[in-house]
Design a protein around this motif. Structure first.
Motif, PDB file in Angstrom:
ATOM      1  N   LYS A   1       5.032 -10.663   2.129  1.00 43.70           N
ATOM      2  CA  LYS A   1       4.191  -9.655   0.791  1.00 43.70           C
ATOM      3  C   LYS A   1       3.875  -8.836   1.835  1.00 43.70           C
ATOM      4  O   LYS A   1       3.583  -7.890   1.540  1.00 43.70           O
ATOM      5  N   LEU A   2       2.885  -9.693   2.806  1.00 41.76           N
ATOM      6  CA  LEU A   2       2.129  -9.397   3.774  1.00 41.76           C
ATOM      7  C   LEU A   2       2.538  -8.630   4.884  1.00 41.76           C
ATOM      8  O   LEU A   2       1.968  -7.111   5.037  1.00 41.76           O
TER       9      LEU A   2
ATOM     10  N   GLU B   1       5.406  -6.892   4.321  1.00 40.66           N
ATOM     11  CA  GLU B   1       6.389  -6.177   3.924  1.00 40.66           C
ATOM     12  C   GLU B   1       5.578  -4.978   3.366  1.00 40.66           C
ATOM     13  O   GLU B   1       5.247  -3.236   3.275  1.00 40.66           O
ATOM     14  N   TRP B   2       3.946  -5.264   2.836  1.00 40.21           N
ATOM     15  CA  TRP B   2       2.944  -4.206   2.625  1.00 40.21           C
ATOM     16  C   TRP B   2       2.170  -3.539   3.757  1.00 40.21           C
ATOM     17  O   TRP B   2       2.361  -2.279   3.280  1.00 40.21           O
ATOM     18  N   ALA B   3       2.620  -3.716   4.958  1.00 41.95           N
ATOM     19  CA  ALA B   3       2.134  -3.631   6.143  1.00 41.95           C
ATOM     20  C   ALA B   3       2.588  -2.643   6.527  1.00 41.95           C
ATOM     21  O   ALA B   3       2.531  -1.637   7.628  1.00 41.95           O
ATOM     22  N   GLY B   4       4.140  -2.667   6.201  1.00 44.63           N
ATOM     23  CA  GLY B   4       5.028  -1.813   6.715  1.00 44.63           C
ATOM     24  C   GLY B   4       5.708  -1.759   8.103  1.00 44.63           C
ATOM     25  O   GLY B   4       6.200  -1.423   8.600  1.00 44.63           O
TER      26      GLY B   4
END
Length: 65
Positions: free
Chosen positions: A48-49, A51-54
């Motif tokens: 998720k980290l 994914e969040w950071a893109g």
């Protein structure tokens, strides 16, 4: 956003499967200790980290698959 209904159904399904595994006396296909469970949670949080950071690499695309 987290869908509470799906989360509750997933938890209930997990409980039913856990009861079934215990009833037929076979080991559960998941870590049975707290460090194992925390490792699985860490994998999820790391995913998720990123994914969040893109950031990330399309490994299958890079391999032509």
């Amino acid at each position: 956003m987290v869908n509470i209904e799906i989360s509750i159904l997933a938890l209930l399904t997990g409980i039913v499967v856990g009861v079934l595994f215990a009833y037929v006396q076979v080991p559960i296909p998941a870590p049975a200790t707290l460090p194992g469970v925390l490792g699985v949670a860490g994998i999820y949080l790391g995913f998720k980290l990123v994914e969040w950071a893109g950031v990330g690499v399309d490994l299958l695309g890079a391999l032509g698959l």
